[in-house]
Design a protein around this motif. Structure first.
Motif, PDB file in Angstrom:
ATOM      1  N   VAL A  48      -3.959  -2.776   9.969  1.00 44.70           N
ATOM      2  CA  VAL A  48      -4.194  -2.994   8.535  1.00 44.70           C
ATOM      3  C   VAL A  48      -2.868  -3.105   7.799  1.00 44.70           C
ATOM      4  CG1 VAL A  48      -5.145  -1.985   6.429  1.00 44.70           C
ATOM      5  CG2 VAL A  48      -6.469  -1.915   8.551  1.00 44.70           C
ATOM      6  N   ASP A  49      -1.927  -2.231   8.117  1.00 46.63           N
ATOM      7  CA  ASP A  49      -0.609  -2.310   7.478  1.00 46.63           C
ATOM      8  C   ASP A  49       0.070  -3.639   7.792  1.00 46.63           C
ATOM      9  OD1 ASP A  49      -0.723   0.118   6.198  1.00 46.63           O
ATOM     10  OD2 ASP A  49       0.180   1.223   7.864  1.00 46.63           O
ATOM     11  N   ARG A  50      -0.052  -4.070   9.039  1.00 45.05           N
ATOM     12  CA  ARG A  50       0.585  -5.335   9.426  1.00 45.05           C
ATOM     13  C   ARG A  50      -0.061  -6.510   8.704  1.00 45.05           C
ATOM     14  NH1 ARG A  50       2.520  -7.314  15.383  1.00 45.05           N
ATOM     15  NH2 ARG A  50       3.053  -9.452  14.791  1.00 45.05           N
ATOM     16  N   ALA A  51      -1.364  -6.433   8.495  1.00 38.19           N
ATOM     17  CA  ALA A  51      -2.061  -7.520   7.801  1.00 38.19           C
ATOM     18  C   ALA A  51      -1.488  -7.727   6.403  1.00 38.19           C
ATOM     19  CB  ALA A  51      -3.557  -7.225   7.722  1.00 38.19           C
ATOM     20  N   ALA A  62      -3.335 -11.724   2.553  1.00 36.04           N
ATOM     21  CA  ALA A  62      -3.328 -11.120   3.886  1.00 36.04           C
ATOM     22  C   ALA A  62      -4.301 -11.812   4.830  1.00 36.04           C
ATOM     23  CB  ALA A  62      -3.664  -9.635   3.789  1.00 36.04           C
ATOM     24  N   GLY A  63      -5.163 -12.672   4.300  1.00 39.64           N
ATOM     25  CA  GLY A  63      -6.083 -13.422   5.144  1.00 39.64           C
ATOM     26  C   GLY A  63      -7.522 -12.944   5.103  1.00 39.64           C
ATOM     27  N   PHE A  64      -7.820 -11.921   4.319  1.00 39.37           N
ATOM     28  CA  PHE A  64      -9.194 -11.437   4.234  1.00 39.37           C
ATOM     29  C   PHE A  64     -10.042 -12.423   3.433  1.00 39.37           C
ATOM     30  CE2 PHE A  64      -6.732  -7.578   4.960  1.00 39.37           C
ATOM     31  CZ  PHE A  64      -7.447  -6.992   5.998  1.00 39.37           C
ATOM     32  N   SER A  65     -11.316 -12.497   3.766  1.00 39.97           N
ATOM     33  CA  SER A  65     -12.209 -13.456   3.118  1.00 39.97           C
ATOM     34  C   SER A  65     -12.434 -13.080   1.662  1.00 39.97           C
ATOM     35  CB  SER A  65     -13.556 -13.504   3.853  1.00 39.97           C
ATOM     36  OG  SER A  65     -14.234 -12.264   3.726  1.00 39.97           O
ATOM     37  N   ALA A  66     -12.778 -14.100   0.857  1.00 39.81           N
ATOM     38  CA  ALA A  66     -13.039 -13.861  -0.561  1.00 39.81           C
ATOM     39  C   ALA A  66     -14.259 -12.968  -0.752  1.00 39.81           C
ATOM     40  CB  ALA A  66     -13.236 -15.194  -1.278  1.00 39.81           C
TER      41      ALA A  66
END
Length: 441
Positions: A399-402, A164-168
């Motif tokens: 958040v859902d779209r992510a 989804a693109g969130f950082s590690a």
């Protein structure tokens, strides 16, 4: 004076030999590399004391005893002063010069020894830090390998967050805090709830449209500041009419930059004022102080340009309460967005606008930055239409779209063997303040 020479492969070994031979109070005269080894010249403390002692120096400076003179000869010559021996002054002078030279050499040697010891200590500390980091990474890698075996659902949720693109680092922190006993679906719902809770948004447009004030849209070139300014201007005109709004542009550098805003202003029936510097801006804001809302479209400045600080200072020192809205490009990487926020943050940053949502393959990267930097998210922009493509930020929808938007699986999919190594090399809440401020409930 008994000067001794010591050689060894390193300064530490040579100094150890000096201490063993001459004791801990030995004085280092020189410390230098010679033919691949370290050579140290040193004196015992007793030898130095004997050289520098005033009493010893006075004793050596006294003239040698001479033959006694008969009394009558002495009587005849007692009126004449007895000349000092010719060798007394030169001998005293030589010893004084020698003592001064020895003192200078000893001071220089001690300074060199201190510098050498300081450099060695610094090197040792760096080595200790490196060893500590390596051990922490290895232990974290082992821990994640064990976690994968005991709780495989965590690995699945981790992949979802990374895709989804969130950082590690944020992903690792939330996975570590994940309550036990949940299956994959429940774990993902918990993650989404925590992310939405940490997104700060405005509940309605009264923050801007009803309260009014002076707002400046800032950010790097090409993030959509001018279009976002036009969209906000249209909303203000629809709420209060064109006479309550004023538009200002500082974009005098880009060819046609101010003309674009003038076209929007002409359509809305609003005058657009162009300013070049802080003095012009101060005068313009003073003349427009009776307006309900003033929107400033600023020139785009790269986050690595020193002019960012000058622009922030210009907006802060106008005498008016200028609230800055930072435009964040949803298509930018997490690292770039963090740089942008660090460059533009500070006093007067009221919040941000997420732009180019329609062009982003994933938006977890920008949500990650908004959450960790504690930014107030005002609007999201998802197109070029004015004013339709500007919406209030809905945190649950974002958040859902992510998680619905997924990157190319070949570029983001990690194998089970790669996940422990990835997690081991990410920061933890212990050394990342932004993670410590994430609320879990």
């Amino acid at each position: 004076m008994n000067v001794k020479k010591f050689t060894a492969a390193t300064s530490r070994d040579a100094l150890r030999k000096v201490r063993e031979a001459l004791g801990p109070d030995a004085v280092i005269l020189s410390n230098r590399p010679v033919d691949g080894v370290v050579e140290i010249l040193a004196l015992a403390s007793d030898d130095v004391a004997s050289i520098s002692s005033p009493a010893h120096e006075s004793e050596m400076a006294q003239p040698r005893p001479s033959l006694s003179i008969p009394p009558d000869t002495y009587a005849n010559r007692r009126a004449a002063p007895t000349p000092a021996p010719a060798y007394a002054a030169p001998e005293s002078f030589d010893m004084s010069m020698m003592a001064s030279h020895m003192s200078s050499m000893m001071q220089q040697a001690m300074n060199q020894a201190k510098d050498s010891a300081s450099a060695e200590m610094s090197g040792m500390m760096n080595e200790i830090r490196a060893m500590r980091g390596l051990m922490e990474s290895q232990l974290a890698e082992i821990a994640w390998g064990t976690t994968q075996q005991r709780e495989p659902q965590k690995a699945g949720v981790l992949r979802e967050m990374l895709a989804a693109g969130f950082s590690a680092s944020l992903s690792r922190y939330l996975i570590e805090k994940l309550p036990a006993g949940k299956d994959a679906a429940e774990s993902l719902r918990w993650i989404k709830t925590v992310l939405a809770r940490n997104l700060t948004t405005i509940s309605n447009e009264d923050e801007i449209l009803e309260k009014g004030g002076v707002f400046a849209l800032v950010g790097p070139t090409g993030v959509g500041k001018t279009t976002s300014t036009a969209k906000l201007a249209a909303r203000c005109v629809m709420r209060h009419g064109p006479e309550k709004l004023a538009l200002i542009t500082t974009d005098a550098y880009r060819i046609g930059g101010h003309e674009q805003l003038r076209i929007y202003g002409k359509i809305l029936g609003v005058m657009v004022h162009s300013v070049k510097d802080e003095s012009d801006l101060r005068i313009a804001l003073k003349e427009l102080r009776n307006k309900h809302t003033v929107l400033i479209d600023t020139v785009g400045v790269s986050q690595r340009d020193q002019n960012v600080a000058e622009q922030v200072a210009m907006l802060s020192e106008t005498g008016a309460d200028v609230k800055r809205l930072l435009c964040l490009n949803s298509t930018s990487t997490n690292e770039t967005l963090n740089e942008v926020v660090r460059a533009y943050q500070g006093s007067g940053l009221a919040g941000c606008i997420m732009t180019k949502l329609d062009e982003a393959a994933s938006i977890g990267n920008v949500l990650d930055v908004v959450i960790r930097q504690k930014l107030n998210l005002f609007y999201v922009s998802n197109g070029q239409r004015v004013p339709e493509d500007l919406h209030l930020a809905d945190r649950n929808m974002l958040v859902d779209r992510a998680f619905r938007l997924k990157r190319d699986a070949a570029a983001t999919q990690f194998s089970d063997a790669e996940l422990p190594l990835l997690m081991a090399n990410t920061s933890t809440a212990r050394n990342d303040r932004s993670l410590r401020e994430v609320s879990l409930g």
